[in-house]
Design an enzyme around this catalytic site. Sequence first.
Site, PDB file in Angstrom:
ATOM      1  N   PHE A 295      15.254  19.969  -0.415  1.00 40.86           N
ATOM      2  CA  PHE A 295      13.869  18.941  -0.618  1.00 40.86           C
ATOM      3  C   PHE A 295      13.883  18.132  -0.377  1.00 40.86           C
ATOM      4  CE2 PHE A 295      10.220  18.696  -2.969  1.00 40.86           C
ATOM      5  CZ  PHE A 295      10.559  17.200  -3.639  1.00 40.86           C
TER       6      PHE A 295
ATOM      7  N   ARG B 279       1.406   8.186  13.841  1.00 39.51           N
ATOM      8  CA  ARG B 279       1.436   8.939  13.778  1.00 39.51           C
ATOM      9  C   ARG B 279       0.328   9.361  13.777  1.00 39.51           C
ATOM     10  NH1 ARG B 279       2.503  14.417  10.467  1.00 39.51           N
ATOM     11  NH2 ARG B 279       0.604  13.838   9.465  1.00 39.51           N
TER      12      ARG B 279
ATOM     13  N   ARG C 294     -11.402   5.210   9.096  1.00 46.39           N
ATOM     14  CA  ARG C 294     -10.521   4.288   8.237  1.00 46.39           C
ATOM     15  C   ARG C 294      -8.896   3.499   9.023  1.00 46.39           C
ATOM     16  NH1 ARG C 294      -8.946   9.562   4.106  1.00 46.39           N
ATOM     17  NH2 ARG C 294      -7.963   9.466   5.400  1.00 46.39           N
TER      18      ARG C 294
ATOM     19  N   TYR D 229       0.809  -1.924  -0.547  1.00 47.46           N
ATOM     20  CA  TYR D 229      -0.124  -0.072   0.023  1.00 47.46           C
ATOM     21  C   TYR D 229       0.663   1.023  -0.277  1.00 47.46           C
ATOM     22  CZ  TYR D 229      -2.778   3.347   1.570  1.00 47.46           C
ATOM     23  OH  TYR D 229      -3.436   4.623   1.202  1.00 47.46           O
TER      24      TYR D 229
HETATM   25  C1  LIG Z   1      12.683  11.091  -2.961  1.00 43.65           C
HETATM   26  O1  LIG Z   1      11.292  11.259  -2.667  1.00 43.65           O
HETATM   27  C2  LIG Z   1      10.502  12.228  -1.981  1.00 43.65           C
HETATM   28  C3  LIG Z   1      11.627  13.636  -1.630  1.00 43.65           C
HETATM   29  C4  LIG Z   1      11.165  14.491  -1.380  1.00 43.65           C
HETATM   30  C5  LIG Z   1       9.917  14.881  -0.729  1.00 43.65           C
HETATM   31  C6  LIG Z   1       9.383  13.788  -0.681  1.00 43.65           C
HETATM   32  C7  LIG Z   1       7.379  13.803  -0.240  1.00 43.65           C
HETATM   33  O2  LIG Z   1       7.656  14.667   0.994  1.00 43.65           O
HETATM   34  C8  LIG Z   1       6.201  15.350   1.146  1.00 43.65           C
HETATM   35  C9  LIG Z   1       6.531  16.122   2.943  1.00 43.65           C
HETATM   36  C10 LIG Z   1       5.377  16.821   2.557  1.00 43.65           C
HETATM   37  O3  LIG Z   1       4.453  16.685   1.726  1.00 43.65           O
HETATM   38  N1  LIG Z   1       5.027  17.306   4.375  1.00 43.65           N
HETATM   39  C11 LIG Z   1       3.960  18.085   4.389  1.00 43.65           C
HETATM   40  C12 LIG Z   1       4.076  17.555   6.187  1.00 43.65           C
HETATM   41  C13 LIG Z   1       2.896  16.834   6.251  1.00 43.65           C
HETATM   42  O4  LIG Z   1       1.871  16.404   5.200  1.00 43.65           O
HETATM   43  O5  LIG Z   1       2.747  16.343   7.279  1.00 43.65           O
HETATM   44  C14 LIG Z   1       4.076  19.862   4.739  1.00 43.65           C
HETATM   45  O6  LIG Z   1       5.166  19.872   4.693  1.00 43.65           O
HETATM   46  O7  LIG Z   1       2.493  20.255   3.916  1.00 43.65           O
HETATM   47  C15 LIG Z   1       5.285  14.590   1.486  1.00 43.65           C
HETATM   48  O8  LIG Z   1       5.051  13.822   2.839  1.00 43.65           O
HETATM   49  N2  LIG Z   1       4.813  13.842  -0.101  1.00 43.65           N
HETATM   50  C16 LIG Z   1       3.912  12.489   0.108  1.00 43.65           C
HETATM   51  C17 LIG Z   1       3.645  11.345   0.372  1.00 43.65           C
HETATM   52  C18 LIG Z   1       4.648  11.037   1.334  1.00 43.65           C
HETATM   53  C19 LIG Z   1       3.074  10.752   0.677  1.00 43.65           C
HETATM   54  C20 LIG Z   1       5.429  10.995  -1.229  1.00 43.65           C
HETATM   55  C21 LIG Z   1       5.124  13.967  -1.295  1.00 43.65           C
HETATM   56  C22 LIG Z   1       4.069  14.302  -1.700  1.00 43.65           C
HETATM   57  C23 LIG Z   1       4.406  14.907  -3.161  1.00 43.65           C
HETATM   58  C24 LIG Z   1       5.646  14.950  -3.124  1.00 43.65           C
HETATM   59 CL1  LIG Z   1       6.024  15.722  -5.278  1.00 43.65          CL
HETATM   60  C25 LIG Z   1       6.986  14.720  -2.482  1.00 43.65           C
HETATM   61  C26 LIG Z   1       6.237  14.203  -1.576  1.00 43.65           C
HETATM   62  C27 LIG Z   1       9.830  12.785  -1.448  1.00 43.65           C
HETATM   63  O9  LIG Z   1       8.571  11.479  -1.483  1.00 43.65           O
HETATM   64  C28 LIG Z   1       9.048   9.986  -0.973  1.00 43.65           C
END
Ligand SMILES: COc1cccc([C@H]2O[C@H](CC(=O)N[C@@H](CC(=O)O)C(=O)O)C(=O)N(CC(C)(C)C)c3ccc(Cl)cc32)c1OC
Length: 340
Positions: free
Chosen positions: A258, A188, A198, A141
């Site tokens: 990043f 979390r 969910r 998943y």
């Molecule tokens: C090499 O891989 C990565 C490198 C850098 C960042 C991310 C990854 O980091 C954010 C970070 C982010 O989105 N942080 C949020 C905090 C929060 O949502 O709690 C924010 O600061 O808004 C994240 O969470 N996701 C969502 C997924 C985990 C589902 C992929 C995400 C969604 C779209 C993109 Cl393009 C990137 C990411 C990566 O993805 C693995």
Amino acid sequence: LDTSSLSPDMQRCYELLNQTSRSFAAVIQALDGDLRPAVCIFYLVLRALDTIEDDMTIPPDTKIVLLKAFHTYLYDPKWNFTQSQEKDKAVLEEFPKISGEFRKLRSRYQEVISEIAQKMGAGMTVFLTNKVNTMEEWDEYCHYVAGLVGIGLTQLFAASGLEDPSIEGNTRLANSMGLFLQKTNIIRDYLEDIVQDREFWPKEAWSQFANDLRDFQKPSKRRDAIRCLNFLITSTLKLLPDVLQYMSYIKNQSIFNFCAIPQMMAIATLALCYNNGKVFEDMIKIRKGQAVQLIMQSNSSNSLQKIIAYYSKEIFNKIDSTDPSGEETRSILTHILLVC
Ligand SMILES: COc1cccc([C@H]2O[C@H](CC(=O)N[C@@H](CC(=O)O)C(=O)O)C(=O)N(CC(C)(C)C)c3ccc(Cl)cc32)c1OC
């Protein structure tokens, strides 16, 4: 970011990015060269797909059609979706602006983004009706919703010319980057997800400690709840060596920041959650000040190792001698502290 020279639609895309993601939008906008618009669009396309998956007001069979066909909407200038009730519904209502800017990207960028969207949409349909049973299904998943994002981003980094093209071969490591973030979010968000009916905690984990995942909300089951929590955190910590190895290949500073910042926020979140009953009482978030400090420090592999060592020690010191996973937790943290 100075967006005055950009098209009105691209300006709107950056506005949507800043609306949908708090601290993270800033690190996307700091990316070098043509990676910046490519990742902005990729993020919004993923946000649109995630908004469809999350919207419980969409009937399952409609949702299956939308998820499976989603990648084709990238090439349909008129497609949008106005029936969503989700908070990020604007990305679906204004999708023609996102897909219009998508079709202006270099063809390799388009190829990567549409292939990931296709695989992710198909993968999401597998788990629409089935709960996550085994730890292996948990990996499956998380691969679909997060591992594929890591893999797609790694392909974009390679295509940008800002990183060595060979990093495209680091598929397993890129997948682990996504699994570490997603598993941390799932751990979390126990309460937030349970109250929305969910379940993302794998049955193979919680069934060792309870007959139903909801039981962990009961104070009388708090001891078992924390043992399950620590079991899942211990399993997630196993990904840290892959995260460190992936980061060791990244040379461009803007790409390093990043990638590093979300991973550092995640290890800080795991340390906060470990052995912490509050996970079952309210939403857990690391303090803003702590997050800012992490962001300022996450700029080199050396500083990453220091931050990971710091939080590994914090978790190590919280291990309860009666916890069944305690030995395993100690052993993984010892290994991590050796490579850090
Ligand atoms: C090499 O891989 C990565 C490198 C850098 C960042 C991310 C990854 O980091 C954010 C970070 C982010 O989105 N942080 C949020 C905090 C929060 O949502 O709690 C924010 O600061 O808004 C994240 O969470 N996701 C969502 C997924 C985990 C589902 C992929 C995400 C969604 C779209 C993109 Cl393009 C990137 C990411 C990566 O993805 C693995």
